[in-house]
Design a protein around this motif. Structure first.
Motif, PDB file in Angstrom:
ATOM      1  N   PRO A 104      58.421  48.931 -29.430  1.00  0.00           N
ATOM      2  CA  PRO A 104      59.333  48.003 -30.256  1.00  0.00           C
ATOM      3  C   PRO A 104      60.010  46.720 -29.283  1.00  0.00           C
ATOM      4  CG  PRO A 104      60.165  49.910 -30.269  1.00  0.00           C
ATOM      5  CD  PRO A 104      58.896  50.245 -29.652  1.00  0.00           C
ATOM      6  N   GLU A 105      60.270  46.997 -28.148  1.00  0.00           N
ATOM      7  CA  GLU A 105      60.806  46.232 -27.314  1.00  0.00           C
ATOM      8  C   GLU A 105      59.910  45.351 -26.532  1.00  0.00           C
ATOM      9  OE1 GLU A 105      59.903  49.793 -24.278  1.00  0.00           O
ATOM     10  OE2 GLU A 105      59.757  49.222 -26.363  1.00  0.00           O
ATOM     11  N   ALA A 106      58.570  45.184 -26.728  1.00  0.00           N
ATOM     12  CA  ALA A 106      57.673  44.411 -26.053  1.00  0.00           C
ATOM     13  C   ALA A 106      58.019  42.914 -26.448  1.00  0.00           C
ATOM     14  CB  ALA A 106      56.115  44.868 -26.203  1.00  0.00           C
ATOM     15  N   LEU A 107      57.765  41.948 -25.838  1.00  0.00           N
ATOM     16  CA  LEU A 107      58.101  40.634 -26.148  1.00  0.00           C
ATOM     17  C   LEU A 107      56.575  39.943 -26.349  1.00  0.00           C
ATOM     18  CD1 LEU A 107      60.703  39.500 -23.629  1.00  0.00           C
ATOM     19  CD2 LEU A 107      61.106  40.261 -26.212  1.00  0.00           C
ATOM     20  N   PRO A 108      56.443  39.003 -27.338  1.00  0.00           N
ATOM     21  CA  PRO A 108      55.208  38.240 -27.408  1.00  0.00           C
ATOM     22  C   PRO A 108      55.067  37.529 -26.381  1.00  0.00           C
ATOM     23  CG  PRO A 108      56.592  38.335 -29.491  1.00  0.00           C
ATOM     24  CD  PRO A 108      57.319  38.631 -28.710  1.00  0.00           C
ATOM     25  N   LEU A 109      53.793  37.247 -25.672  1.00  0.00           N
ATOM     26  CA  LEU A 109      53.671  36.523 -24.399  1.00  0.00           C
ATOM     27  C   LEU A 109      53.256  35.025 -25.082  1.00  0.00           C
ATOM     28  CD1 LEU A 109      51.947  38.726 -21.992  1.00  0.00           C
ATOM     29  CD2 LEU A 109      54.438  38.158 -22.147  1.00  0.00           C
ATOM     30  N   GLU A 110      53.956  34.069 -24.398  1.00  0.00           N
ATOM     31  CA  GLU A 110      53.988  32.934 -24.893  1.00  0.00           C
ATOM     32  C   GLU A 110      53.213  31.765 -23.799  1.00  0.00           C
ATOM     33  OE1 GLU A 110      57.655  31.732 -26.332  1.00  0.00           O
ATOM     34  OE2 GLU A 110      57.531  32.941 -28.014  1.00  0.00           O
ATOM     35  N   PRO A 111      52.804  30.474 -23.954  1.00  0.00           N
ATOM     36  CA  PRO A 111      52.274  29.686 -22.918  1.00  0.00           C
ATOM     37  C   PRO A 111      53.482  29.624 -21.730  1.00  0.00           C
ATOM     38  CG  PRO A 111      52.054  28.622 -24.892  1.00  0.00           C
ATOM     39  CD  PRO A 111      52.677  29.884 -25.288  1.00  0.00           C
ATOM     40  N   ARG A 112      54.724  29.866 -21.937  1.00  0.00           N
ATOM     41  CA  ARG A 112      55.653  29.741 -20.641  1.00  0.00           C
ATOM     42  C   ARG A 112      55.495  31.120 -20.016  1.00  0.00           C
ATOM     43  NH1 ARG A 112      60.528  32.748 -22.156  1.00  0.00           N
ATOM     44  NH2 ARG A 112      60.425  33.499 -24.369  1.00  0.00           N
ATOM     45  N   HIS A 113      54.861  32.094 -20.335  1.00  0.00           N
ATOM     46  CA  HIS A 113      54.725  33.220 -19.592  1.00  0.00           C
ATOM     47  C   HIS A 113      53.230  33.220 -18.823  1.00  0.00           C
ATOM     48  CE1 HIS A 113      57.322  34.938 -22.953  1.00  0.00           C
ATOM     49  NE2 HIS A 113      58.022  35.352 -21.735  1.00  0.00           N
ATOM     50  N   ALA A 114      52.661  32.172 -19.019  1.00  0.00           N
ATOM     51  CA  ALA A 114      51.029  32.273 -18.440  1.00  0.00           C
ATOM     52  C   ALA A 114      51.052  32.459 -17.125  1.00  0.00           C
ATOM     53  CB  ALA A 114      50.333  30.709 -18.794  1.00  0.00           C
ATOM     54  N   GLU A 115      51.914  31.946 -16.296  1.00  0.00           N
ATOM     55  CA  GLU A 115      51.764  32.081 -14.930  1.00  0.00           C
ATOM     56  C   GLU A 115      51.936  33.369 -14.294  1.00  0.00           C
ATOM     57  OE1 GLU A 115      54.045  30.483 -10.660  1.00  0.00           O
ATOM     58  OE2 GLU A 115      54.449  29.295 -12.600  1.00  0.00           O
ATOM     59  N   GLN A 116      53.128  34.054 -15.007  1.00  0.00           N
ATOM     60  CA  GLN A 116      53.382  35.688 -14.699  1.00  0.00           C
ATOM     61  C   GLN A 116      52.150  36.659 -15.190  1.00  0.00           C
ATOM     62  OE1 GLN A 116      57.148  37.695 -14.631  1.00  0.00           O
ATOM     63  NE2 GLN A 116      57.905  36.063 -16.084  1.00  0.00           N
ATOM     64  N   ALA A 117      51.545  36.128 -16.342  1.00  0.00           N
ATOM     65  CA  ALA A 117      50.523  36.729 -16.800  1.00  0.00           C
ATOM     66  C   ALA A 117      49.240  36.757 -15.981  1.00  0.00           C
ATOM     67  CB  ALA A 117      50.154  36.565 -18.314  1.00  0.00           C
ATOM     68  N   MET A 118      49.020  35.481 -15.674  1.00  0.00           N
ATOM     69  CA  MET A 118      47.845  35.200 -14.568  1.00  0.00           C
ATOM     70  C   MET A 118      48.178  35.900 -13.279  1.00  0.00           C
ATOM     71  SD  MET A 118      44.864  33.695 -14.807  1.00  0.00           S
ATOM     72  CE  MET A 118      43.859  33.751 -13.548  1.00  0.00           C
ATOM     73  N   ALA A 119      49.312  35.993 -12.661  1.00  0.00           N
ATOM     74  CA  ALA A 119      49.566  36.913 -11.500  1.00  0.00           C
ATOM     75  C   ALA A 119      49.311  38.098 -11.614  1.00  0.00           C
ATOM     76  CB  ALA A 119      50.969  36.416 -10.918  1.00  0.00           C
ATOM     77  N   LEU A 120      49.771  38.995 -12.706  1.00  0.00           N
ATOM     78  CA  LEU A 120      49.703  40.175 -13.017  1.00  0.00           C
ATOM     79  C   LEU A 120      48.039  40.528 -13.148  1.00  0.00           C
ATOM     80  CD1 LEU A 120      50.820  42.944 -13.390  1.00  0.00           C
ATOM     81  CD2 LEU A 120      51.050  42.216 -15.977  1.00  0.00           C
ATOM     82  N   ALA A 121      47.490  39.729 -13.791  1.00  0.00           N
ATOM     83  CA  ALA A 121      46.057  40.031 -13.884  1.00  0.00           C
ATOM     84  C   ALA A 121      45.292  39.851 -12.511  1.00  0.00           C
ATOM     85  CB  ALA A 121      45.411  38.810 -15.062  1.00  0.00           C
ATOM     86  N   VAL A 122      45.449  38.880 -11.630  1.00  0.00           N
ATOM     87  CA  VAL A 122      44.792  38.695 -10.499  1.00  0.00           C
ATOM     88  C   VAL A 122      45.241  39.934  -9.647  1.00  0.00           C
ATOM     89  CG1 VAL A 122      45.027  37.420  -8.134  1.00  0.00           C
ATOM     90  CG2 VAL A 122      44.857  36.146 -10.534  1.00  0.00           C
ATOM     91  N   LEU A 123      46.414  40.480  -9.783  1.00  0.00           N
ATOM     92  CA  LEU A 123      46.708  41.826  -8.984  1.00  0.00           C
ATOM     93  C   LEU A 123      46.154  42.739  -9.392  1.00  0.00           C
ATOM     94  CD1 LEU A 123      48.621  43.177  -7.137  1.00  0.00           C
ATOM     95  CD2 LEU A 123      50.391  43.351  -8.794  1.00  0.00           C
ATOM     96  N   THR A 124      46.038  43.152 -10.952  1.00  0.00           N
ATOM     97  CA  THR A 124      45.519  44.170 -11.194  1.00  0.00           C
ATOM     98  C   THR A 124      44.179  44.187 -11.828  1.00  0.00           C
ATOM     99  OG1 THR A 124      46.311  43.788 -13.507  1.00  0.00           O
ATOM    100  CG2 THR A 124      47.902  44.998 -11.973  1.00  0.00           C
ATOM    101  N   LYS A 125      43.466  43.236 -12.041  1.00  0.00           N
ATOM    102  CA  LYS A 125      41.968  42.922 -12.364  1.00  0.00           C
ATOM    103  C   LYS A 125      41.644  43.776 -13.609  1.00  0.00           C
ATOM    104  CE  LYS A 125      40.699  42.191  -7.522  1.00  0.00           C
ATOM    105  NZ  LYS A 125      42.065  42.023  -7.019  1.00  0.00           N
ATOM    106  N   PRO A 126      42.151  43.334 -14.693  1.00  0.00           N
ATOM    107  CA  PRO A 126      41.970  43.995 -16.044  1.00  0.00           C
ATOM    108  C   PRO A 126      40.712  43.420 -16.628  1.00  0.00           C
ATOM    109  CG  PRO A 126      43.473  42.679 -16.469  1.00  0.00           C
ATOM    110  CD  PRO A 126      43.547  42.316 -15.123  1.00  0.00           C
ATOM    111  N   GLY A 127      40.093  42.660 -15.977  1.00  0.00           N
ATOM    112  CA  GLY A 127      38.747  41.929 -16.480  1.00  0.00           C
ATOM    113  C   GLY A 127      39.026  40.306 -16.471  1.00  0.00           C
ATOM    114  N   PRO A 128      38.054  39.557 -17.048  1.00  0.00           N
ATOM    115  CA  PRO A 128      37.940  38.190 -16.787  1.00  0.00           C
ATOM    116  C   PRO A 128      39.376  37.764 -17.720  1.00  0.00           C
ATOM    117  CG  PRO A 128      36.142  39.021 -18.413  1.00  0.00           C
ATOM    118  CD  PRO A 128      36.772  40.068 -17.680  1.00  0.00           C
TER     119      PRO A 128
END
Length: 231
Positions: A104-128
């Motif tokens: 319940p504490e999770a926050l919706p990710l918005e365009p302002r979070h794109a940089e952090q989301a992209m960095a996490l994806a590059v680090l952890t490689k969850p897929g394209p």
């Protein structure tokens, strides 16, 4: 629980059905070939994966771009090179409705979070993943202060089937069940909307596949996955 939509016609070729159907607004292509537009997840979809119409994609793909393909195993066409080949499992939901929201504490990710989301994806490689992938569906993140440490969201969608994707946790926060909680949150939301969850997992990722089975997913099929580059 809502009745399941037909499986084979959609899940066997889900990216084509998504890109030529409800997600056409995020797509480029012509004839029997589509791609997610630049900035989104670099994935291709073909009306006939056995005979993919790569020629129809040439005007929409820049030299040096790389894409993922699902279910295609033929020789590389002229103008393209295969960079990686493996297999992945497509898994579909067969469990019950989760009784509660596990995050319940999770926050919706918005365009302002794109940089952090992209960095996490590059680090952890969850897929394209791309900087605009967050626009493809609902994405949620868990934060340590202002730092994004785990996320999961929705990618492909067609005919009542919705993909759970981008599931990853920062190495510093692993072992706390964060990704599982976010995944369960999405599953509950989808089922309450009358949708049926599915996901993809690479064959080598046995730990994740075992977790998804415990949660309520079952193997549907194993297919070839490739990364192909426009040369």
């Amino acid at each position: 629980m809502a009745a399941q939509p037909p499986v084979p016609a959609l899940l066997d070729n889900i990216f084509w059905h998504a890109l030529s159907g409800p997600q056409a607004g995020f797509a480029q292509g012509a004839g029997g070939a589509r791609r997610f537009a630049p900035g989104f997840s670099p994935i291709l979809g073909f009306a006939d994966p056995a005979e993919p119409a790569f020629g129809e994609l040439l005007p929409f793909c820049a030299s040096g771009e790389s894409f993922y393909t699902d279910g295609w195993s033929g020789p590389a066409p002229v103008g393209w090179s295969i960079e990686l080949e493996s297999t992945m499992f497509k898994m579909r939901w067969a469990g019950e409705l989760p009784a509660r929201d596990d995050a319940p504490e999770a926050l919706p990710l918005e365009p302002r979070h794109a940089e952090q989301a992209m960095a996490l994806a590059v680090l952890t490689k969850p897929g394209p993943f791309g900087p605009r992938t967050l626009e493809l569906g609902d994405y949620f993140g868990l934060f340590d202060g202002t730092r994004l440490i785990a996320m999961a969201g929705e990618r492909a969608f067609a005919g009542g089937w919705r993909e759970v994707s981008g599931i990853c946790t920062h190495p510093d926060a692993q072992g706390r069940g964060l990704a599982r909680r976010l995944t369960a949150k999405l599953i509950r939301r989808q089922l309450l909307r009358g949708e049926m969850p599915f996901l993809h997992v690479m064959r080598a990722n046995e730990g994740a596949r075992a977790l998804y089975r415990r949660m309520g997913f079952v193997d549907y099929r194993e297919s070839v996955v490739r990364v192909i580059r426009r040369t």
